[in-house]
Design a protein around this motif. Structure first.
Motif, mmCIF file in Angstrom:
data_model
loop_
_atom_site.group_PDB
_atom_site.id
_atom_site.type_symbol
_atom_site.label_atom_id
_atom_site.label_comp_id
_atom_site.label_asym_id
_atom_site.label_seq_id
_atom_site.Cartn_x
_atom_site.Cartn_y
_atom_site.Cartn_z
ATOM 1 N N ALA A 83 6.720 3.455 -0.772
ATOM 2 C CA ALA A 83 7.790 3.892 -1.670
ATOM 3 C C ALA A 83 7.327 3.859 -3.126
ATOM 4 O O ALA A 83 7.518 4.824 -3.874
ATOM 5 C CB ALA A 83 9.026 3.010 -1.484
ATOM 6 N N VAL A 84 6.708 2.771 -3.529
ATOM 7 C CA VAL A 84 6.263 2.642 -4.927
ATOM 8 C C VAL A 84 5.146 3.634 -5.232
ATOM 9 O O VAL A 84 5.154 4.285 -6.292
ATOM 10 C CB VAL A 84 5.812 1.188 -5.213
ATOM 11 C CG1 VAL A 84 5.193 1.081 -6.598
ATOM 12 C CG2 VAL A 84 6.983 0.232 -5.080
ATOM 13 N N ALA A 85 4.193 3.778 -4.323
ATOM 14 C CA ALA A 85 3.088 4.715 -4.538
ATOM 15 C C ALA A 85 3.604 6.146 -4.645
ATOM 16 O O ALA A 85 3.099 6.934 -5.445
ATOM 17 C CB ALA A 85 2.073 4.595 -3.404
ATOM 18 N N THR A 86 4.627 6.475 -3.878
ATOM 19 C CA THR A 86 5.195 7.819 -3.921
ATOM 20 C C THR A 86 5.965 8.063 -5.216
ATOM 21 O O THR A 86 5.827 9.116 -5.843
ATOM 22 C CB THR A 86 6.130 8.042 -2.717
ATOM 23 O OG1 THR A 86 5.386 7.842 -1.518
ATOM 24 C CG2 THR A 86 6.724 9.430 -2.734
ATOM 25 N N VAL A 87 6.767 7.083 -5.626
ATOM 26 C CA VAL A 87 7.587 7.248 -6.830
ATOM 27 C C VAL A 87 6.726 7.456 -8.070
ATOM 28 O O VAL A 87 7.005 8.309 -8.902
ATOM 29 C CB VAL A 87 8.520 6.035 -7.024
ATOM 30 C CG1 VAL A 87 9.146 6.023 -8.404
ATOM 31 C CG2 VAL A 87 9.599 6.035 -5.966
ATOM 32 N N TYR A 88 5.654 6.672 -8.201
ATOM 33 C CA TYR A 88 4.835 6.732 -9.416
ATOM 34 C C TYR A 88 3.565 7.545 -9.253
ATOM 35 O O TYR A 88 2.765 7.627 -10.184
ATOM 36 C CB TYR A 88 4.511 5.315 -9.893
ATOM 37 C CG TYR A 88 5.746 4.596 -10.367
ATOM 38 C CD1 TYR A 88 6.433 5.028 -11.496
ATOM 39 C CD2 TYR A 88 6.251 3.509 -9.674
ATOM 40 C CE1 TYR A 88 7.574 4.397 -11.926
ATOM 41 C CE2 TYR A 88 7.396 2.861 -10.099
ATOM 42 C CZ TYR A 88 8.043 3.310 -11.217
ATOM 43 O OH TYR A 88 9.177 2.681 -11.644
ATOM 44 N N ASP A 89 3.366 8.143 -8.083
ATOM 45 C CA ASP A 89 2.195 8.966 -7.818
ATOM 46 C C ASP A 89 0.902 8.225 -8.172
ATOM 47 O O ASP A 89 0.068 8.708 -8.940
ATOM 48 C CB ASP A 89 2.287 10.292 -8.586
ATOM 49 C CG ASP A 89 1.276 11.307 -8.076
ATOM 50 O OD1 ASP A 89 0.855 11.181 -6.912
ATOM 51 O OD2 ASP A 89 0.889 12.204 -8.854
ATOM 52 N N ILE A 90 0.789 7.017 -7.613
ATOM 53 C CA ILE A 90 -0.412 6.207 -7.807
ATOM 54 C C ILE A 90 -0.972 5.849 -6.430
ATOM 55 O O ILE A 90 -0.253 5.904 -5.430
ATOM 56 C CB ILE A 90 -0.120 4.914 -8.609
ATOM 57 C CG1 ILE A 90 0.945 4.055 -7.918
ATOM 58 C CG2 ILE A 90 0.263 5.234 -10.044
ATOM 59 C CD1 ILE A 90 1.204 2.717 -8.584
ATOM 60 N N PRO A 91 -2.237 5.491 -6.347
ATOM 61 C CA PRO A 91 -2.803 5.106 -5.053
ATOM 62 C C PRO A 91 -2.136 3.835 -4.524
ATOM 63 O O PRO A 91 -1.729 2.965 -5.295
ATOM 64 C CB PRO A 91 -4.279 4.840 -5.358
ATOM 65 C CG PRO A 91 -4.540 5.390 -6.708
ATOM 66 C CD PRO A 91 -3.237 5.503 -7.413
#
Length: 151
Positions: free
Chosen positions: A130-138
């Protein structure tokens, strides 16, 4: 009396030594002042109360952290959550058609999440995704820990 002191070799020698010491002390203070400045000539100001400077960027970070905490705590099995987001500042210069101003962009660099439900591997994986998707980070830039039951 002044004439006697004026012609006395001991008084003249003492006066010259005193002036020399004062001159050397003044030069030493000036050198100390110059050497303690940073390269760009600014000095660091330390708050005696331990407070930090309020900036627009820190307000944005706090607001984003609260929003993410609220969303994550609503997910099944997550429970109470605490979040810390780190940002990387990136400057962009506009092109020929722009005004030429420098704009600062804040880019999420990493996220730390402490959650009550993070002991379950599925919940932990859901939080990371969820966090990686929201902020577009690895996903490697998202670290999730199980929150201590006692606060």
């Amino acid at each position: 009396m002044w004439d006697k002191l004026k012609n006395d070799k001991y008084v003249k020698d003492l006066l010259v030594r005193l002036l020399t010491v004062l001159f050397v002390a003044a030069i030493a203070l000036l050198l100390f002042d110059v050497l303690t400045q940073s390269k760009d000539g600014r000095r660091q100001i330390v708050d005696m109360d331990g407070g930090s400077e309020y900036t627009q960027e820190s307000a944005l970070a706090t607001q984003e952290e609260k929003r993410l905490e609220d969303i994550l705590s609503q997910m099944k099995g997550v429970g109470k959550t605490s979040v810390m987001i780190t940002y990387q500042s990136r400057e962009q210069t506009e092109t020929v058609f722009g005004s030429g101003d420098n704009n600062k962009n804040l880019m999420v660099e990493g996220v730390i999440v402490a959650s009550e439900g993070a002991g379950d591997i599925i919940v932990k994986n859901n939080i990371i995704n969820a966090v990686a998707t929201v902020y577009d980070i690895p996903a490697a830039n998202v670290v999730v820990f199980e929150k201590n039951g006692m606060k």
